[in-house]
Enzyme design. Sequence first.
Site, PDB file in Angstrom:
ATOM      1  N   ASP A  40      13.893  60.534  41.998  1.00 26.41           N
ATOM      2  CA  ASP A  40      14.927  60.885  41.030  1.00 26.41           C
ATOM      3  C   ASP A  40      15.247  62.368  41.183  1.00 26.41           C
ATOM      4  OD1 ASP A  40      15.926  59.239  38.312  1.00 26.41           O
ATOM      5  OD2 ASP A  40      16.212  61.407  38.224  1.00 26.41           O
ATOM      6  N   THR A  74      25.306  51.979  37.245  1.00 29.24           N
ATOM      7  CA  THR A  74      26.708  51.646  37.545  1.00 29.24           C
ATOM      8  C   THR A  74      27.437  51.437  36.218  1.00 29.24           C
ATOM      9  OG1 THR A  74      26.101  49.307  37.802  1.00 29.24           O
ATOM     10  CG2 THR A  74      26.245  50.629  39.801  1.00 29.24           C
ATOM     11  N   PHE A 111      17.237  40.668  37.443  1.00 26.91           N
ATOM     12  CA  PHE A 111      17.469  39.791  36.302  1.00 26.91           C
ATOM     13  C   PHE A 111      16.395  40.057  35.261  1.00 26.91           C
ATOM     14  CE2 PHE A 111      19.140  37.624  40.062  1.00 26.91           C
ATOM     15  CZ  PHE A 111      20.455  37.358  39.668  1.00 26.91           C
ATOM     16  N   ARG A 164      15.097  41.202  31.516  1.00 24.81           N
ATOM     17  CA  ARG A 164      15.437  41.329  30.103  1.00 24.81           C
ATOM     18  C   ARG A 164      14.691  42.529  29.521  1.00 24.81           C
ATOM     19  NH1 ARG A 164      13.046  36.213  27.724  1.00 24.81           N
ATOM     20  NH2 ARG A 164      11.544  36.709  29.362  1.00 24.81           N
ATOM     21  N   ASN A 171      25.375  37.015  33.994  1.00 21.84           N
ATOM     22  CA  ASN A 171      25.501  37.765  32.745  1.00 21.84           C
ATOM     23  C   ASN A 171      26.736  37.357  31.958  1.00 21.84           C
ATOM     24  OD1 ASN A 171      23.140  39.137  33.066  1.00 21.84           O
ATOM     25  ND2 ASN A 171      24.040  41.092  33.592  1.00 21.84           N
ATOM     26  N   HIS A 175      21.703  31.742  19.606  1.00 21.53           N
ATOM     27  CA  HIS A 175      21.316  32.310  18.312  1.00 21.53           C
ATOM     28  C   HIS A 175      22.478  33.154  17.785  1.00 21.53           C
ATOM     29  CE1 HIS A 175      17.255  30.915  19.034  1.00 21.53           C
ATOM     30  NE2 HIS A 175      17.286  31.492  20.223  1.00 21.53           N
ATOM     31  N   GLY A 218      25.161  43.323  22.755  1.00 23.80           N
ATOM     32  CA  GLY A 218      25.278  44.728  23.140  1.00 23.80           C
ATOM     33  C   GLY A 218      24.363  44.973  24.316  1.00 23.80           C
ATOM     34  N   CYS A 275      23.752  45.765  29.816  1.00 25.63           N
ATOM     35  CA  CYS A 275      24.252  44.849  30.848  1.00 25.63           C
ATOM     36  C   CYS A 275      25.495  44.071  30.438  1.00 25.63           C
ATOM     37  CB  CYS A 275      23.146  43.880  31.257  1.00 25.63           C
ATOM     38  SG  CYS A 275      21.752  44.663  32.089  1.00 25.63           S
ATOM     39  N   LYS A 295      29.077  45.990  29.906  1.00 25.04           N
ATOM     40  CA  LYS A 295      29.686  46.581  31.111  1.00 25.04           C
ATOM     41  C   LYS A 295      29.912  45.543  32.205  1.00 25.04           C
ATOM     42  CE  LYS A 295      25.623  48.256  33.728  1.00 25.04           C
ATOM     43  NZ  LYS A 295      25.938  47.527  34.974  1.00 25.04           N
TER      44      LYS A 295
END
Length: 444
Positions: free
Chosen positions: A30, A86, A152, A154, A211, A254, A260, A263, A266
């Site tokens: 980084d 991104t 993928f 969560r 998504n 649900h 929000g 992922c 956008k």
Amino acid sequence: MKIAIVGSGYVGLVTGVCLADFGHEVVCIDKDDAKIAALREGIIPIYEPGLDALVKSNISAGRLRFSTDLPASVAPADVVFIAVGTPSRRGDGHADLSFVYAVAREVAGAVTGFTVVATKSTVPVGTGDEVAHIIASINPDADVAVVSNPEFLREGAAIEDFKRPDRIVIGLEDDRAREVMTEVYRPLYLNQAPLQFTARRTAELIKYAANAFLAMKITFINEIADLCEVAGADVQEVARGIGLDNRIGSKFLHAGPGYGGSCFPKDTQALVKIGQDFGSPMRLVETTVSINDHRKRAMSRKVIAACGGDVRGKTIGVLGLTFKPNTDDMREAPSIDLIRGLQDRGASVVAFDPQGMDTARSLIEGVRFADNAYETARGADAIVLVTEWNEFRSLDLDRIKSAMIAPVFVDLRNVYPPQEMARHGFTYVGIGRGIEPVADDAAH
């Protein structure tokens, strides 16, 4: 294997730590000196359950290290993962690929020998082609295979998702990369994780399609919830009734205040733009985006209606700020639109979240932050449950009620049964619950 991860944000850090835990030799790269210094000390910049312990154990084992030196870290690597952000490009919703392409240019000058460059970042169709072109134009002698390997994960369950994935998608155009990527994920064979090898452009689209489909599923049940409220039905029973159909499944059914996070917002916007670019409109996704944006704004009106149509001068307590539990992520969180809508109508807001308050302070002005749920309720004219953290699932309801001015409870996650809330004397409003609970004598 020697693996370099460029980008030490959420995806890059989880990927690097889990690959190190598999036994690979991993360096996470980084440009942020302070972040790298903190990571070297085992200080994690994000909240993800179990991640801090894995970082520390793999640093101690010598399999994981952190660096700001991209050329020195990339040169010996067998695989270089690009895991930078991104975000939606300001003004048009396209995915901003500037960070991905900047990394590609740096990697081009640093690779030695045959190297697989794998894109973990969520990128539009054709991005891998451009990454390959950039590397070839800067370093024509580079022996590189560019693959797409979307994540993928969560938030809140990322380590489990990485180690026990439903599938691992690898898009490639050079067959030499198949053997390398198979070796990267070889430790998962015991869990029988399916590797899906496909064309690079197909892999790039799989991520967006997945998504967008989940976002549409959430939006569908939210619209059904609105119908339930006016038709006298219960959305939770409807969701159960359709979810038992194996063709549909129960997950992501649900009802709530809208999706929000980092992922879905956008990626749905980006897929809309991809469809426009290719002349193949994504009309279902376009509608999903519009409905979700409207829904988040509508939640403040729901609370205002529960308070008799006016919240001016009233205090509203908000339980939960992050877009979902077990994360500190506030990106596109429904709580932001909710709170701003209440403030615009003259309400004062006090809020509590187990992990999100530090971030929320920089996003939402004029909010008083409490130390716990019961302090949030003190002097409140209404309580709104926005994020279903576990500690909000078994509140002492009598204690909550006694602290409030008026016992109004708006449950945007349907955590509590209406009959139970009626027994405790609350005026209760849920999502998609059009059948009024029958209050017993204790509520009167």
